[in-house]
Design an enzyme around this catalytic site. Structure first.
Site, PDB file in Angstrom:
ATOM      1  N   CYS A 137       0.843  -1.212   0.000  1.00 47.44           N
ATOM      2  CA  CYS A 137       0.000   0.000   0.000  1.00 47.44           C
ATOM      3  C   CYS A 137       0.868   1.249   0.000  1.00 47.44           C
ATOM      4  O   CYS A 137       0.550   2.224   0.688  1.00 47.44           O
ATOM      5  CB  CYS A 137      -0.841   0.032   1.273  1.00 47.44           C
ATOM      6  SG  CYS A 137      -2.143  -1.174   1.324  1.00 47.44           S
ATOM      7  N   ASP A 138       1.966   1.238  -0.696  1.00 46.47           N
ATOM      8  CA  ASP A 138       2.915   2.338  -0.655  1.00 46.47           C
ATOM      9  C   ASP A 138       3.037   2.895  -2.070  1.00 46.47           C
ATOM     10  O   ASP A 138       3.341   2.148  -3.016  1.00 46.47           O
ATOM     11  CB  ASP A 138       4.252   1.790  -0.142  1.00 46.47           C
ATOM     12  CG  ASP A 138       5.299   2.868   0.089  1.00 46.47           C
ATOM     13  OD1 ASP A 138       5.763   3.002   1.223  1.00 46.47           O
ATOM     14  OD2 ASP A 138       5.665   3.561  -0.883  1.00 46.47           O
TER      15      ASP A 138
END
Lengths: 402, 402
Positions: A344-345
């Protein structure tokens, strides 16, 4: 945007047919055993061959494998059995090497940044060779590892490197002269000079800068009656990514010529610190496609893999290292993609500026192999970022399989 | 170059005296126990207080702690005991939350990139809330987690964020309408809309963009008889680094006003996914100075710490996050420094463009504490790059100590 086809034929690469054989052997292993992905598979037979190739190309150089490139115990043990020396960055790497059969005399403590207690621990374990580039560190070595050999790292031009070093390491030749004179005064052995022309160096003539700087230091010291004996050629020898690199022989030839030019018949002892060259082409990283989506912004599909910046592909930062890819749909028609990792980066995007084309038929569950991924992958993995386990390494021995 | 004194008084920061107390308590613990450095110390009492502060500021929002910010089991257990929900990125984080006392109903699977078998596993464990932003993923959710609630992530402007997301996540409001309609057709519950205005967002008005986009999706769906009920405000609430951030109340006020403007009396259910805001200011990272050297290039000293890019300070990439520092020589005269980490990697330089001033008396063996380092540090650590162990976390409970 560089036009790089991810399905480029690999046989025109430096190590040619041999490297191609490694990739095939690893693919066979992966297809047969179908391990959880992502995973890195390293062929120890290829590690041995790469080491021997360098030994043949530069027979006078003592090879110090840069452990940080791939610290898998099997890799270290394989090289120790061949009589390799080791370039280490920390006490952790010293312990690893000793545990895998390396002798303390084969270890070069190659990090200019060390705590006094780490120097003392290395010395206690029998390590007698240390790099330095500052007075503060030199004093620590004199205090905690009395009588040891030291070499001084000079800062040279990194042009041509895919991952240059900036100004973090190394000093001027003038400072090196001062430090090695000081080393002698402190009862240390002013053994020689090192440099690093940058990792994945694609220009074989780059070593010229370092060898010339080393000569400058030798001359400066001679004026003061100090006689260093060694030149450490550092790292920088390439692995086979999408940009082709010259063959190993070209590097050896340029290095030999520069040594002739600057040292003539008074050849110094030589050290070299290969990492990628030994282990890069010996590894394949198998991944699974998690998802293929259409982009809102342009005509490129987004292909999300189960490996990314934080579980093995740290060197895709700035798209510095562009791995060659092989997919389970190769042969089908291709189109442009953005490649991204599973976290989720927002920074976990592998390639959005470098052009990659992948099969239009590619979908979730398909395999994508990153070739020549044996160096600087697993060791960079985060412990658990986003709850994702570190990249595991499987070592196989192609000679035993054959 | 931004002029930032590393010795800036911390009392003018958002959480003011409370945060200052946390730092003192952690320092006392560190001075008393003198653990091996580097290490991160997290005060669970501060985690509780930060959680309660957000609960008070936005009483209607269901708080889903972004586990990736700090997955220490004690942090997760502390928040589970307070009734927090959790935003998870992977099956690994689901397992962690369940093991620490969270219920499956409290878990939101907040990663748009998931393998079908990971969705199935989450569903089997009782997770019923999933994000999506693509048709491929939505079909996987419908297949592997039938009947679940889904929310669709829209892409909004990240301006004002210190670490913006780029285009990796989210779709247009039009696509969100299409996907949530499709969700309903597939037997899923088209629960709502999410957005993320970028991490460490310093502009409280940034949420306006997302809330307006959410309203657009709600309206689009209403035209088709689909009624979503939830807006997920995402992350972005700040911790206290060198650049001051507005107080939490300002964020709440802007969010409330935007909700009034775009939803009026028809307030949706709210979710929020704080990470830094909960755990950032609750942590202090203690490091030791390895070496201080003069630079060849300019008048700045180089200060090498035993922590760097690869064992905890990943967010110093691009100097995005600038930690406040406290040293064991504070009070002495200061001068400019470059800060670097301990590995043999040229990119392991923390700050060379951002101005940091540290005491001229600083030397090897001294302590440097990085304040507000509780988020996005330990979880990013590499497994063993350069033979250096991952950053350990110590959890203390300031309330029990008091």
């Amino acid at each position: 945007m560089t036009d790089l086809s991810a399905t480029t034929d690999v046989t025109d690469r430096p190590s040619g047919a041999a490297e191609s054989g490694v990739q095939d052997r690893i693919r066979d292993y992966l297809d047969r055993t179908a391990p959880e992905t992502p995973c890195l598979v390293v062929d120890l037979a290829a590690v041995r061959r790469n080491y021997q190739a360098l030994r043949s190309a530069l027979p006078d150089a003592r090879i110090c494998y840069a452990v940080k490139a791939n610290p898998a115990p099997e890799v270290v043990a394989t090289l120790a059995a061949l009589g390799s020396s080791f370039d280490v960055a920390s006490p952790g790497e010293i312990d690893l090497c000793l545990a895998q059969g390396a002798s303390p005399e084969s270890i070069s403590y190659g990090n200019t940044i060390k705590k006094p207690r780490d120097i003392a621990r290395a010395h206690r374990l029998g390590v007698r060779l240390f790099v330095t580039d500052s007075e503060a560190d030199l004093l620590n070595i004199a205090e905690s590892a009395p009588g040891s050999q030291v070499f001084c790292r000079v800062l040279v031009d990194n042009k041509g490197s895919r991952t240059p070093f900036g100004r973090k390491f190394g000093c001027t030749p003038q400072t090196a002269v001062r430090l090695l004179r000081r080393a002698a005064e402190l009862g240390l052995d002013p053994y020689g000079v090192s440099f690093h022309i940058g990792s994945q160096q694609l220009d074989p003539s780059a070593w010229e800068h370092g060898i010339r700087a080393a000569r400058e230091v030798f001359d400066g010291l001679a004026e003061h009656g100090v006689t260093p004996r060694m030149v450490n050629l550092g790292g920088g020898l390439p692995a086979s990514y999408t940009e082709s690199a010259p063959p190993l022989g070209d590097y050896a030839e340029h290095i030999e010529r520069a040594l002739d030019r600057h040292f003539g018949a008074r050849r110094p002892e030589l050290l070299i610190e290969p990492g990628r060259q030994v282990v890069g082409d010996a590894g394949v990283l198998r991944t699974e496609v998690v998802l293929v989506t259409a982009s809102a912004g342009d005509d490129r599909r987004w292909v999300y893999l189960d490996v990314g910046r934080y579980n093995g592909l740290a060197e895709t930062e700035g798209e510095a290292i562009t791995y060659r890819l092989r997919t389970s749909r190769d042969g089908d028609e291709c189109g442009p993609v953005v490649l991204a990792g599973p976290t989720c980066d927002g920074d976990d995007v592998l390639y959005q500026h470098t052009r990659y084309d992948l099969p239009l038929t590619l979908r979730g569950g398909d395999r994508v192999d990153l070739l020549s991924a044996g160096a600087y992958t697993a060791s960079y993995s985060s412990v658990c970022f986003n709850g994702i386990a570190p990249l595991p390494t499987h070592c196989i021995d192609g000679d035993e399989l054959a």
